[in-house]
Design a protein around this motif. Structure first.
Motif, PDB file in Angstrom:
ATOM      1  N   ALA A  44       0.831  -1.210   0.000  1.00  0.00           N
ATOM      2  CA  ALA A  44       0.000   0.000   0.000  1.00  0.00           C
ATOM      3  C   ALA A  44       0.862   1.257   0.000  1.00  0.00           C
ATOM      4  N   ALA A  45       1.953   1.225   0.763  1.00  0.00           N
ATOM      5  CA  ALA A  45       2.839   2.387   0.805  1.00  0.00           C
ATOM      6  C   ALA A  45       3.506   2.629  -0.544  1.00  0.00           C
ATOM      7  N   ALA A  46       3.868   1.545  -1.227  1.00  0.00           N
ATOM      8  CA  ALA A  46       4.534   1.669  -2.526  1.00  0.00           C
ATOM      9  C   ALA A  46       3.561   2.066  -3.633  1.00  0.00           C
ATOM     10  N   ILE A  47       2.319   1.619  -3.532  1.00  0.00           N
ATOM     11  CA  ILE A  47       1.324   1.863  -4.585  1.00  0.00           C
ATOM     12  C   ILE A  47       0.645   3.214  -4.404  1.00  0.00           C
ATOM     13  N   GLY A  48       0.287   3.552  -3.165  1.00  0.00           N
ATOM     14  CA  GLY A  48      -0.442   4.786  -2.893  1.00  0.00           C
ATOM     15  C   GLY A  48      -1.937   4.598  -3.083  1.00  0.00           C
ATOM     16  N   PRO A  49      -2.749   5.487  -2.492  1.00  0.00           N
ATOM     17  CA  PRO A  49      -4.205   5.348  -2.558  1.00  0.00           C
ATOM     18  C   PRO A  49      -4.807   5.916  -3.832  1.00  0.00           C
ATOM     19  N   HIS A  50      -6.090   5.622  -3.995  1.00  0.00           N
ATOM     20  CA  HIS A  50      -6.953   6.259  -4.997  1.00  0.00           C
ATOM     21  C   HIS A  50      -6.552   5.970  -6.438  1.00  0.00           C
ATOM     22  N   ARG A  51      -6.017   4.792  -6.669  1.00  0.00           N
ATOM     23  CA  ARG A  51      -5.793   4.343  -8.038  1.00  0.00           C
ATOM     24  C   ARG A  51      -6.982   3.500  -8.502  1.00  0.00           C
ATOM     25  N   ALA A  52      -7.193   3.481  -9.801  1.00  0.00           N
ATOM     26  CA  ALA A  52      -8.138   2.530 -10.390  1.00  0.00           C
ATOM     27  C   ALA A  52      -7.402   1.215 -10.594  1.00  0.00           C
ATOM     28  N   VAL A  53      -7.896   0.155  -9.978  1.00  0.00           N
ATOM     29  CA  VAL A  53      -7.268  -1.156 -10.090  1.00  0.00           C
ATOM     30  C   VAL A  53      -7.884  -1.894 -11.275  1.00  0.00           C
ATOM     31  N   VAL A  54      -7.056  -2.281 -12.226  1.00  0.00           N
ATOM     32  CA  VAL A  54      -7.506  -3.025 -13.403  1.00  0.00           C
ATOM     33  C   VAL A  54      -6.916  -4.429 -13.299  1.00  0.00           C
ATOM     34  N   GLU A  55      -7.779  -5.423 -13.056  1.00  0.00           N
ATOM     35  CA  GLU A  55      -7.293  -6.787 -12.867  1.00  0.00           C
ATOM     36  C   GLU A  55      -7.439  -7.587 -14.150  1.00  0.00           C
ATOM     37  N   LEU A  56      -6.338  -8.172 -14.596  1.00  0.00           N
ATOM     38  CA  LEU A  56      -6.308  -8.948 -15.836  1.00  0.00           C
ATOM     39  C   LEU A  56      -6.598 -10.411 -15.524  1.00  0.00           C
ATOM     40  N   GLY A  57      -7.675 -10.951 -16.141  1.00  0.00           N
ATOM     41  CA  GLY A  57      -8.040 -12.340 -15.890  1.00  0.00           C
ATOM     42  C   GLY A  57      -8.493 -12.526 -14.466  1.00  0.00           C
ATOM     43  N   SER A  58      -9.529 -11.785 -14.058  1.00  0.00           N
ATOM     44  CA  SER A  58      -9.896 -11.691 -12.654  1.00  0.00           C
ATOM     45  C   SER A  58     -10.456 -12.977 -12.070  1.00  0.00           C
ATOM     46  N   LEU A  94      -7.932   8.714 -14.045  1.00  0.00           N
ATOM     47  CA  LEU A  94      -7.371   8.248 -12.782  1.00  0.00           C
ATOM     48  C   LEU A  94      -6.012   7.582 -12.971  1.00  0.00           C
ATOM     49  N   PRO A  95      -5.127   7.696 -11.983  1.00  0.00           N
ATOM     50  CA  PRO A  95      -3.910   6.869 -12.006  1.00  0.00           C
ATOM     51  C   PRO A  95      -4.310   5.413 -11.854  1.00  0.00           C
ATOM     52  N   LYS A  96      -3.563   4.520 -12.481  1.00  0.00           N
ATOM     53  CA  LYS A  96      -4.018   3.132 -12.560  1.00  0.00           C
ATOM     54  C   LYS A  96      -2.973   2.157 -12.022  1.00  0.00           C
ATOM     55  N   LEU A  97      -3.498   1.051 -11.490  1.00  0.00           N
ATOM     56  CA  LEU A  97      -2.677  -0.080 -11.080  1.00  0.00           C
ATOM     57  C   LEU A  97      -3.172  -1.308 -11.819  1.00  0.00           C
ATOM     58  N   GLY A  98      -2.332  -1.885 -12.667  1.00  0.00           N
ATOM     59  CA  GLY A  98      -2.661  -3.174 -13.243  1.00  0.00           C
ATOM     60  C   GLY A  98      -2.378  -4.269 -12.218  1.00  0.00           C
ATOM     61  N   ARG A 123       0.938  -1.608 -20.983  1.00  0.00           N
ATOM     62  CA  ARG A 123       1.657  -0.368 -20.686  1.00  0.00           C
ATOM     63  C   ARG A 123       0.981   0.797 -21.395  1.00  0.00           C
ATOM     64  N   ALA A 124       0.618   0.593 -22.656  1.00  0.00           N
ATOM     65  CA  ALA A 124      -0.046   1.646 -23.423  1.00  0.00           C
ATOM     66  C   ALA A 124      -1.459   1.913 -22.903  1.00  0.00           C
ATOM     67  N   ALA A 125      -2.191   0.832 -22.559  1.00  0.00           N
ATOM     68  CA  ALA A 125      -3.578   0.990 -22.119  1.00  0.00           C
ATOM     69  C   ALA A 125      -3.680   1.676 -20.761  1.00  0.00           C
ATOM     70  N   LEU A 126      -2.781   1.352 -19.845  1.00  0.00           N
ATOM     71  CA  LEU A 126      -2.843   1.918 -18.502  1.00  0.00           C
ATOM     72  C   LEU A 126      -2.241   3.318 -18.437  1.00  0.00           C
ATOM     73  N   GLY A 127      -1.291   3.609 -19.313  1.00  0.00           N
ATOM     74  CA  GLY A 127      -0.820   4.969 -19.478  1.00  0.00           C
ATOM     75  C   GLY A 127       0.331   5.374 -18.570  1.00  0.00           C
ATOM     76  N   ASP A 128       0.791   6.580 -18.802  1.00  0.00           N
ATOM     77  CA  ASP A 128       1.896   7.140 -18.028  1.00  0.00           C
ATOM     78  C   ASP A 128       1.529   7.201 -16.548  1.00  0.00           C
ATOM     79  N   GLY A 129       2.514   6.933 -15.704  1.00  0.00           N
ATOM     80  CA  GLY A 129       2.284   6.991 -14.264  1.00  0.00           C
ATOM     81  C   GLY A 129       1.634   5.761 -13.681  1.00  0.00           C
ATOM     82  N   SER A 130       1.365   4.778 -14.506  1.00  0.00           N
ATOM     83  CA  SER A 130       0.697   3.574 -14.018  1.00  0.00           C
ATOM     84  C   SER A 130       1.696   2.617 -13.374  1.00  0.00           C
TER      85      SER A 130
END
Length: 328
Positions: free
Chosen positions: A77-91, A155-159, A182-189
């Motif tokens: 959590a400390a490394a990721i930070g809050p308030h990201r949109a989480v995109v789960e691949l193959g959930s 939103l900033p994103k976390l895959g 990488r392209a879909a989630l964008g810069d800063g992801s």
């Protein structure tokens, strides 16, 4: 907010059959070494069988990854930070997802899965558990281009790519997938990805060939699915499950082995198999630390943190999107 809506990004024919599934089956059965991509395991039956596999005592990856998420949640959590949109691949059933969501306080959750029925059920279960979280299920093949819901674009994103699913792909396919996301989630992801380590061969083979036969049923269901959806006449009873370690490629391979010579049809097309011939149905590549980091870098991601389970050897790696640079 709960489940906002479900987006469907799968192309089906007039009979409701996934067009890519039909194409992959015919292409795979026409090869000298017959092979069908592992993503087609996951119809409703296959998805349920896989969940049964994750609970088997021989199948260590789910336990190892769950343990890592539990023990290191605060560090992640400390490394990721809050308030990201989480995109789960193959959930899938998203059984490990609550551990991550509880730790990082996300702004939204986007589960992407090819099995629509399983996706709906798991999204609703998470909505019940996290009623204030906006959930946008996307029924799609995450190995192909996926258009993310417009609501999460700013939103900033976390895959989130758990379960060592990246190991199902040969290196060039894995790199292409990582570059696409990488392209879909964008810069800063960021990307949190599970990878399985190379370990004792006997332990690996037991994990993919359990004594209860659940993995065998999972493998054979691929043939049942072909019969159900493509009007196949494959004599499933004449096939057996085999899992072997391929040391050259550092992977477990799953095959469907013909017990006798046979003829069958799929979609009205005729196919022949000799006794002992196989359909290669899955790879599960295992990675050393340098191998995994090299794969991520080639795919446009820079590893920034790793959480390892030394026994039996599984890792979660957090990587950040590498900055795109123009050629000189």
């Amino acid at each position: 907010m709960g489940v906002v809506r479900q987006l469907r990004q799968i192309s089906a024919d007039d009979a409701g059959v996934d067009i890519a599934f039909r194409a992959d089956v015919h292409a795979g059965l026409s090869q000298r070494q017959k092979a069908i991509p592992a993503r087609w395991f996951y119809d409703a039956t296959g998805s349920a069988l896989f969940e049964d596999i994750t609970a088997l005592p021989e199948y260590y990856p789910t336990r190892s990854e769950t343990d890592l998420l539990t023990r290191h949640a605060a560090e992640m959590a400390a490394a990721i930070g809050p308030h990201r949109a989480v995109v789960e691949l193959g959930s899938g059933s998203s059984t490990k997802t609550p551990l991550l969501l509880e730790a990082i306080d996300p702004a939204a959750y986007v589960p992407v899965d090819i099995s629509g029925d399983f996706l709906r059920d798991s999204a609703q279960a998470l909505a019940d558990r996290f009623p204030a979280l906006a959930i946008y299920p996307v029924e799609a093949d995450f190995t192909q281009r996926v258009d993310l819901p417009r609501e999460i674009c700013p939103l900033p994103k976390l895959g989130f790519f758990p379960g060592s699913t990246i190991g199902n792909m040969v290196a060039r396919t894995a790199i292409d997938l990582l570059r696409n996301w990488r392209a879909a989630l964008g810069d800063g992801s960021l990307m949190l990805i599970g990878v399985d380590r190379i370990k004792d061969i006997a332990l690996l083979e037991r994990a993919y060939d359990d004594p209860a036969g659940v993995t065998a049923a999972f493998n054979l269901n691929l043939l049942e699915r072909i019969n159900r959806e493509l009007g196949g006449t494959i004599p499933v009873e004449n096939f057996s499950h085999r899992a072997i370690w391929n040391d050259v490629h550092a992977r477990i391979e799953m095959h469907l082995v013909a017990a006798c010579a046979m003829d069958f049809t799929v979609d009205g097309r005729s196919y022949t198999m000799a006794k002992g011939e196989t359909i290669h149905s899955e790879n599960s590549h295992k990675y050393g630390p340098r191998d995994a980091n090299l794969l991520l870098r080639a795919g446009g991601w820079t590893p920034i943190a790793t959480w390892d389970d030394a026994d039996p050897g599984f890792a979660l790696i957090l990587a950040e999107a590498t900055e795109f640079r123009s050629a000189p």
